[in-house]
Write an enzyme that holds these catalytic residues in place. Structure first.
Site, PDB file in Angstrom:
ATOM      1  CG  PHE A  26       4.520   5.241   6.554  1.00 13.83           C
ATOM      2  CD1 PHE A  26       5.311   4.280   7.174  1.00 13.83           C
ATOM      3  CD2 PHE A  26       3.436   4.810   5.816  1.00 13.83           C
ATOM      4  CE1 PHE A  26       5.023   2.931   7.060  1.00 13.83           C
ATOM      5  CE2 PHE A  26       3.138   3.462   5.702  1.00 13.83           C
ATOM      6  CZ  PHE A  26       3.941   2.523   6.320  1.00 13.83           C
ATOM      7  CE  LYS A  78       1.901  -1.533  -1.889  1.00 18.36           C
ATOM      8  NZ  LYS A  78       1.142  -2.717  -2.258  1.00 18.36           N
ATOM      9  CG  ASP A  79      -0.218   1.951   5.615  1.00 21.08           C
ATOM     10  OD1 ASP A  79      -1.133   1.532   6.330  1.00 21.08           O
ATOM     11  OD2 ASP A  79       0.901   1.413   5.534  1.00 21.08           O
ATOM     12  CE  LYS A  80      -7.116   9.544   3.643  1.00 17.81           C
ATOM     13  NZ  LYS A  80      -8.504   9.782   4.044  1.00 17.81           N
ATOM     14  CB  CYS A  84       1.919   4.723  -1.244  1.00 21.77           C
ATOM     15  SG  CYS A  84       1.611   4.628   0.521  1.00 21.77           S
TER      16      CYS A  84
END
Length: 119
Positions: A26, A78-80, A84
């Site tokens: 991701f 933002k996602d952990k 990112c």
């Protein structure tokens, strides 16, 4: 979602497989609306992080720049889980009043990379 019919049944066979479990699966790259022009009262720092929250990075930057988190801006959480790349801005006028000189890129990198799990 409770009102939706269930499509799971013991007689149905699954297709197998695994959900992607690694951060590398991701990847998020923040695309700013405009590039910094070198003018104004903000310093923009572009951080690439792996497995850390936006808030954790914000708090580490605040400690590094001897500032308060309110003076460290970002454009959305933002996602952990993931890798990112995100911009943070540090306000010089209000956020760096006690800071006599800026840290080097290496100092910023080593501070952010040190125990990014949480501040």
């Amino acid at each position: 979602f409770e009102s939706l019919p269930s499509v799971r049944h013991d007689s149905l066979v699954g297709i197998g497989g695994k959900l992607k479990e690694k951060n590398e699966f991701f990847v998020v790259e923040e695309i700013p609306l405009w590039a910094p022009d070198g003018k104004g009262s903000n310093c923009v720092v572009r951080i690439r992080r792996n497995g850390a929250t936006t808030k954790a990075v914000q708090e580490k930057l605040a400690r590094l720049f001897r500032s308060k988190t309110i003076h460290i801006g970002y454009a959305g959480l933002k996602d952990k889980i993931g890798i990112c790349t995100q911009n943070f801005s540090i306000n010089f006028q209000t956020g760096l009043t006690k800071f006599s000189c800026l840290p080097s890129d290496q100092e910023i990198k080593s501070t952010i990379e040190s125990d990014l799990s949480e501040p």
